[in-house]
Design a protein around this motif. Structure first.
Motif, PDB file in Angstrom:
ATOM      1  N   ARG A   1       8.483   8.610   4.691  1.00 47.06           N
ATOM      2  CA  ARG A   1       8.415   8.265   3.270  1.00 47.06           C
ATOM      3  C   ARG A   1       9.692   7.569   2.821  1.00 47.06           C
ATOM      4  O   ARG A   1       9.641   6.550   2.108  1.00 47.06           O
ATOM      5  CB  ARG A   1       8.179   9.522   2.432  1.00 47.06           C
ATOM      6  CG  ARG A   1       8.145   9.252   0.938  1.00 47.06           C
ATOM      7  CD  ARG A   1       7.573  10.401   0.162  1.00 47.06           C
ATOM      8  NE  ARG A   1       7.550  10.115  -1.270  1.00 47.06           N
ATOM      9  CZ  ARG A   1       6.793  10.767  -2.142  1.00 47.06           C
ATOM     10  NH1 ARG A   1       5.990  11.737  -1.712  1.00 47.06           N
ATOM     11  NH2 ARG A   1       6.826  10.471  -3.422  1.00 47.06           N
ATOM     12  N   MET A   2      10.863   8.076   3.256  1.00 43.60           N
ATOM     13  CA  MET A   2      12.127   7.447   2.877  1.00 43.60           C
ATOM     14  C   MET A   2      12.251   6.053   3.496  1.00 43.60           C
ATOM     15  O   MET A   2      12.779   5.114   2.882  1.00 43.60           O
ATOM     16  CB  MET A   2      13.302   8.332   3.300  1.00 43.60           C
ATOM     17  CG  MET A   2      13.371   9.655   2.551  1.00 43.60           C
ATOM     18  SD  MET A   2      14.829  10.628   2.984  1.00 43.60           S
ATOM     19  CE  MET A   2      16.128   9.596   2.328  1.00 43.60           C
ATOM     20  N   GLN A   3      11.743   5.910   4.736  1.00 43.33           N
ATOM     21  CA  GLN A   3      11.780   4.596   5.372  1.00 43.33           C
ATOM     22  C   GLN A   3      10.921   3.601   4.605  1.00 43.33           C
ATOM     23  O   GLN A   3      11.329   2.462   4.366  1.00 43.33           O
ATOM     24  CB  GLN A   3      11.290   4.715   6.824  1.00 43.33           C
ATOM     25  CG  GLN A   3      11.381   3.394   7.588  1.00 43.33           C
ATOM     26  CD  GLN A   3      10.828   3.504   8.989  1.00 43.33           C
ATOM     27  OE1 GLN A   3       9.664   3.891   9.166  1.00 43.33           O
ATOM     28  NE2 GLN A   3      11.659   3.205   9.989  1.00 43.33           N
ATOM     29  N   LEU A   4       9.732   4.017   4.195  1.00 40.59           N
ATOM     30  CA  LEU A   4       8.840   3.134   3.443  1.00 40.59           C
ATOM     31  C   LEU A   4       9.445   2.772   2.090  1.00 40.59           C
ATOM     32  O   LEU A   4       9.355   1.626   1.636  1.00 40.59           O
ATOM     33  CB  LEU A   4       7.475   3.792   3.261  1.00 40.59           C
ATOM     34  CG  LEU A   4       6.419   2.958   2.518  1.00 40.59           C
ATOM     35  CD1 LEU A   4       6.185   1.637   3.223  1.00 40.59           C
ATOM     36  CD2 LEU A   4       5.113   3.737   2.389  1.00 40.59           C
ATOM     37  N   GLU A   5      10.082   3.740   1.440  1.00 42.64           N
ATOM     38  CA  GLU A   5      10.742   3.453   0.163  1.00 42.64           C
ATOM     39  C   GLU A   5      11.821   2.390   0.342  1.00 42.64           C
ATOM     40  O   GLU A   5      11.960   1.483  -0.484  1.00 42.64           O
ATOM     41  CB  GLU A   5      11.356   4.742  -0.406  1.00 42.64           C
ATOM     42  CG  GLU A   5      10.350   5.714  -0.985  1.00 42.64           C
ATOM     43  CD  GLU A   5      11.028   6.965  -1.523  1.00 42.64           C
ATOM     44  OE1 GLU A   5      12.255   7.088  -1.311  1.00 42.64           O
ATOM     45  OE2 GLU A   5      10.347   7.783  -2.152  1.00 42.64           O
ATOM     46  N   ALA A   6      12.589   2.523   1.417  1.00 39.12           N
ATOM     47  CA  ALA A   6      13.660   1.550   1.666  1.00 39.12           C
ATOM     48  C   ALA A   6      13.091   0.167   1.920  1.00 39.12           C
ATOM     49  O   ALA A   6      13.608  -0.836   1.413  1.00 39.12           O
ATOM     50  CB  ALA A   6      14.504   2.001   2.860  1.00 39.12           C
ATOM     51  N   VAL A   7      12.006   0.081   2.692  1.00 40.34           N
ATOM     52  CA  VAL A   7      11.396  -1.213   2.985  1.00 40.34           C
ATOM     53  C   VAL A   7      10.867  -1.859   1.700  1.00 40.34           C
ATOM     54  O   VAL A   7      11.083  -3.048   1.451  1.00 40.34           O
ATOM     55  CB  VAL A   7      10.265  -1.049   4.022  1.00 40.34           C
ATOM     56  CG1 VAL A   7       9.452  -2.333   4.136  1.00 40.34           C
ATOM     57  CG2 VAL A   7      10.840  -0.673   5.376  1.00 40.34           C
ATOM     58  N   VAL A   8      10.176  -1.083   0.875  1.00 39.16           N
ATOM     59  CA  VAL A   8       9.650  -1.628  -0.380  1.00 39.16           C
ATOM     60  C   VAL A   8      10.797  -2.071  -1.290  1.00 39.16           C
ATOM     61  O   VAL A   8      10.714  -3.097  -1.971  1.00 39.16           O
ATOM     62  CB  VAL A   8       8.762  -0.583  -1.083  1.00 39.16           C
ATOM     63  CG1 VAL A   8       8.352  -1.072  -2.475  1.00 39.16           C
ATOM     64  CG2 VAL A   8       7.518  -0.297  -0.248  1.00 39.16           C
ATOM     65  N   GLY A   9      11.908  -1.298  -1.270  1.00 42.58           N
ATOM     66  CA  GLY A   9      13.058  -1.689  -2.081  1.00 42.58           C
ATOM     67  C   GLY A   9      13.615  -3.036  -1.675  1.00 42.58           C
ATOM     68  O   GLY A   9      13.961  -3.867  -2.519  1.00 42.58           O
ATOM     69  N   VAL A  10      13.690  -3.282  -0.379  1.00 43.68           N
ATOM     70  CA  VAL A  10      14.166  -4.582   0.107  1.00 43.68           C
ATOM     71  C   VAL A  10      13.179  -5.681  -0.275  1.00 43.68           C
ATOM     72  O   VAL A  10      13.571  -6.779  -0.690  1.00 43.68           O
ATOM     73  CB  VAL A  10      14.369  -4.548   1.637  1.00 43.68           C
ATOM     74  CG1 VAL A  10      14.671  -5.948   2.164  1.00 43.68           C
ATOM     75  CG2 VAL A  10      15.508  -3.599   1.990  1.00 43.68           C
ATOM     76  N   CYS A  11      11.897  -5.417  -0.149  1.00 46.47           N
ATOM     77  CA  CYS A  11      10.876  -6.414  -0.510  1.00 46.47           C
ATOM     78  C   CYS A  11      10.996  -6.818  -1.970  1.00 46.47           C
ATOM     79  O   CYS A  11      10.825  -7.995  -2.321  1.00 46.47           O
ATOM     80  CB  CYS A  11       9.478  -5.863  -0.229  1.00 46.47           C
ATOM     81  SG  CYS A  11       9.070  -5.715   1.523  1.00 46.47           S
ATOM     82  N   ARG A  12      11.307  -5.871  -2.819  1.00 45.65           N
ATOM     83  CA  ARG A  12      11.391  -6.188  -4.247  1.00 45.65           C
ATOM     84  C   ARG A  12      12.654  -6.962  -4.597  1.00 45.65           C
ATOM     85  O   ARG A  12      12.756  -7.515  -5.688  1.00 45.65           O
ATOM     86  CB  ARG A  12      11.312  -4.894  -5.067  1.00 45.65           C
ATOM     87  CG  ARG A  12       9.926  -4.284  -5.017  1.00 45.65           C
ATOM     88  CD  ARG A  12       9.782  -3.082  -5.916  1.00 45.65           C
ATOM     89  NE  ARG A  12       8.395  -2.634  -5.939  1.00 45.65           N
ATOM     90  CZ  ARG A  12       7.982  -1.575  -6.612  1.00 45.65           C
ATOM     91  NH1 ARG A  12       8.844  -0.838  -7.313  1.00 45.65           N
ATOM     92  NH2 ARG A  12       6.700  -1.235  -6.583  1.00 45.65           N
ATOM     93  N   GLN A  13      13.610  -6.995  -3.681  1.00 50.21           N
ATOM     94  CA  GLN A  13      14.812  -7.788  -3.892  1.00 50.21           C
ATOM     95  C   GLN A  13      14.693  -9.175  -3.265  1.00 50.21           C
ATOM     96  O   GLN A  13      15.546 -10.027  -3.486  1.00 50.21           O
ATOM     97  CB  GLN A  13      16.032  -7.078  -3.295  1.00 50.21           C
ATOM     98  CG  GLN A  13      16.371  -5.758  -3.958  1.00 50.21           C
ATOM     99  CD  GLN A  13      16.805  -5.927  -5.398  1.00 50.21           C
ATOM    100  OE1 GLN A  13      17.439  -6.910  -5.735  1.00 50.21           O
ATOM    101  NE2 GLN A  13      16.452  -4.968  -6.247  1.00 50.21           N
ATOM    102  N   ALA A  14      13.642  -9.400  -2.486  1.00 44.05           N
ATOM    103  CA  ALA A  14      13.485 -10.662  -1.768  1.00 44.05           C
ATOM    104  C   ALA A  14      12.472 -11.561  -2.467  1.00 44.05           C
ATOM    105  O   ALA A  14      11.590 -11.089  -3.192  1.00 44.05           O
ATOM    106  CB  ALA A  14      13.049 -10.404  -0.319  1.00 44.05           C
ATOM    107  N   ARG A  15      12.597 -12.863  -2.213  1.00 42.74           N
ATOM    108  CA  ARG A  15      11.696 -13.838  -2.827  1.00 42.74           C
ATOM    109  C   ARG A  15      10.479 -14.120  -1.974  1.00 42.74           C
ATOM    110  O   ARG A  15       9.515 -14.688  -2.453  1.00 42.74           O
ATOM    111  CB  ARG A  15      12.436 -15.141  -3.083  1.00 42.74           C
ATOM    112  CG  ARG A  15      13.524 -15.065  -4.134  1.00 42.74           C
ATOM    113  CD  ARG A  15      14.157 -16.411  -4.355  1.00 42.74           C
ATOM    114  NE  ARG A  15      13.164 -17.397  -4.757  1.00 42.74           N
ATOM    115  CZ  ARG A  15      13.365 -18.698  -4.798  1.00 42.74           C
ATOM    116  NH1 ARG A  15      14.521 -19.181  -4.439  1.00 42.74           N
ATOM    117  NH2 ARG A  15      12.423 -19.521  -5.183  1.00 42.74           N
TER     118      ARG A  15
END
Length: 565
Positions: free
Chosen positions: A479-493
């Protein structure tokens, strides 16, 4: 192999090609003379002319039919309001050339540069030099003694010949210097950013149309606008100054007065007349930052000022004029504001002819190092004290700066402040590892506060993305890994950009690199896709409609806005 047909492209000479009556045959006319050489056959002539000289163009067409029946003359009307305006002339000619069906395998092309304004001739030269016209220049000359039987001479100028290398290199050097100027001499490495600056350089020196710069706060919109002005100033393209205003600071009745001026007594407290910022920018550049913050009245007045170069001051009965070039900046998506009725659609269409989105610092990780060097050199010039990183400190700082944990939410403002702190505290002109570690703690703390206590890898509400039953079955690690991945996606274009950040180490060990595909498969494993996870910011406003809409019970329909790659 059959010989190629010869096609001439040239402007109608409103003076040199003019003439009526039988006496015109005693006069050397360059366009007609091209077709009078017995040993040279012109198979087709593309004759470019202004619609107001239609009669002259038709007359030349008839005369060529008499002396060279084998020559097909095509009349090409080009509606150019000012043939001495480089931006307008180049734009019209460029659009025609790009749409023209060139067939270099069966035809050879000569661009005639004897006729037309000097600006038209320069544009023709540039299009041949850049190979948009796949041919050579041709220059015609009158005979030494004017007779009706002597068509004069012509010379072909092949810009690929080595004797023109010096000219080509000078042209390339001038463009390189302009690009370096716009980038403040920083040798940026991001390919998309460099391509963006290359186009902005061409537009800046060739056009006076409005330019819209979008991008997050601190991405450098204001700085780039000023550099564009200074570049135009160095080319003697503007006479006035650079006027900058942040529209977010304009409020209430004073907004229109600040921009458009007012007359004496126009409102309470107007003890004297005021010219306003638009008039202050006459013959110069007006930069309206955060243009999306303007009110509806100011938007309407600005539209008139852009289109007609005239407007009414507040309280005035007589129009005033100001001929300025507008550069607008915003960190908002004006398409969304237009759809919501907060920004005029006609004004958006007018300022959106040239629109460029400046990427944030986190989207240009490869440019961090050259920008750090630039900031250190700038600090040394201001303080007279040179400062450098020691080897370990530089590696530590860059590793963090280029990682997904570095938000750079303030973009270059954050980077400039960080480097300034390091340079100021450096003892002996060296930035130590201990100083870098302390600075990284400060940056993490800064971004946590700005993000409501959530880091780039946290603060993601997976319950809005993943079914509750799926979350309940996930280990805390997953769950923490998925949260981190989604967080990066939301910072990327883009999916590719997010993949590059997430696989920045392992990608170098793979023979086939496809970061986007790896990330796409990871998301699919959890039942997600890029469209679901890439939306940035708080979505609570979408989940909870405004109070008036809730009371009316009306469904809320909101357009989905996707950022263009």
């Amino acid at each position: 192999m059959p010989k190629k047909k010869t096609v001439v492209i040239g402007f109608l000479g409103t003076q040199l090609d003019a003439g009526g009556g039988a006496g015109r045959w005693e006069k050397w006319r360059p366009t007609v003379s091209m077709t009078q050489h017995e040993d040279t056959v012109i198979h087709r002539l593309e004759l470019l002319y202004s619609p107001r000289h239609e009669a002259l163009a038709q007359g030349v067409q008839r005369d060529i039919a008499m002396v060279s029946p084998e020559t097909e003359v095509r009349l090409v009307a080009m509606d150019v309001q000012d043939p001495w305006d480089f931006g307008e002339m180049y734009g019209v000619l460029y659009d025609w050339v790009r749409a023209y069906p060139f067939r270099p395998e069966t035809e050879q092309y000569w661009a005639h540069i004897t006729t037309g304004t000097h600006v038209a001739q320069i544009c023709m030269f540039l299009l041949v030099e850049s190979r948009f016209i796949p041919g050579v220049l041709v220059q015609t000359s009158p005979p030494k003694k004017q007779t009706s039987a002597d068509p004069g001479s012509f010379a072909l100028i092949d810009l690929d010949l080595s004797r023109y290398d010096v000219l080509a290199k000078r042209f390339e050097q001038e463009q390189h210097d302009a690009l370096a100027f716009l980038k403040s001499g920083i040798d940026t490495r991001n390919q998309r950013f460099n391509a963006l600056i290359e186009e902005i350089e061409r537009v800046a020196v060739r056009s006076r149309a409005p330019i819209l710069l979008t991008g997050p706060t601190g991405a450098g919109k204001s700085h780039l606008a000023r550099r564009m002005f200074e570049l135009k100033k160095s080319r003697h393209q503007v006479k006035g100054g650079f006027v900058e205003v942040n529209c977010a600071t304009l409020r209430g009745d004073g907004a229109a007065s600040a921009l458009f001026g007012h007359t004496k007594g126009a409102f309470t407290g107007a003890a004297a007349s005021r010219a306003g910022l638009l008039r202050a920018a006459h013959e110069g550049v007006l930069f309206l930052d955060e243009i999306g913050e303007l009110g509806p009245d100011e938007q309407a007045m600005l539209l008139m000022a852009i289109e007609d170069k005239r407007f009414f001051p507040v309280g005035g009965d007589h129009e005033v004029t100001s001929d300025f070039q507008l550069i607008a900046g915003t960190n908002r998506d004006l398409r969304f504001d237009v759809a919501q009725g907060r920004f005029r659609e006609d004004l958006y269409a007018r300022i959106n002819l040239w629109s460029y989105t400046l990427p944030g610092l986190s989207q240009r990780p490869e440019d961090l190092e050259p920008n750090i060097h630039h900031l250190l050199a700038k600090a040394a010039a201001e303080t007279g004290r040179a400062v450098r990183f020691n080897a370990e400190a530089k590696v530590r700082y860059l590793e963090f700066a280029q990682s997904a944990a570095a938000l750079w939410s303030g973009n270059f403002r954050d980077l400039s402040a960080s480097v300034t702190r390091l340079a100021t505290l450096a003892d002996g002109g060296r930035i130590s590892l201990a100083q870098v570690d302390a600075e990284l703690v400060r940056l993490k703390w800064l971004w946590q506060r700005q993000d409501g206590g959530a880091s780039a890898a946290g603060g993601v509400d997976l319950e809005t993305l993943v079914p509750e039953s799926t979350l309940a079955a996930m280990d805390l690690f997953d769950r923490m890994q998925l949260e981190a991945v989604v967080g990066v996606c939301r910072q990327a274009r883009s999916l590719s950009e997010a993949g590059r950040k997430l696989y920045d180490r392992s990608r170098s060990k793979r023979t086939v690199v496809n970061d986007a595909d790896r990330l796409r498969k990871y998301l699919q494993k959890h039942g997600l896709n890029w469209e679901a996870v890439s939306a940035r910011g708080d979505r609570s406003a979408e989940r909870a409609p405004p109070r008036r809409e809730r009371l009316l019970g009306a469904p809320v329909v909101r357009p989905r806005i996707h950022r263009l790659e």
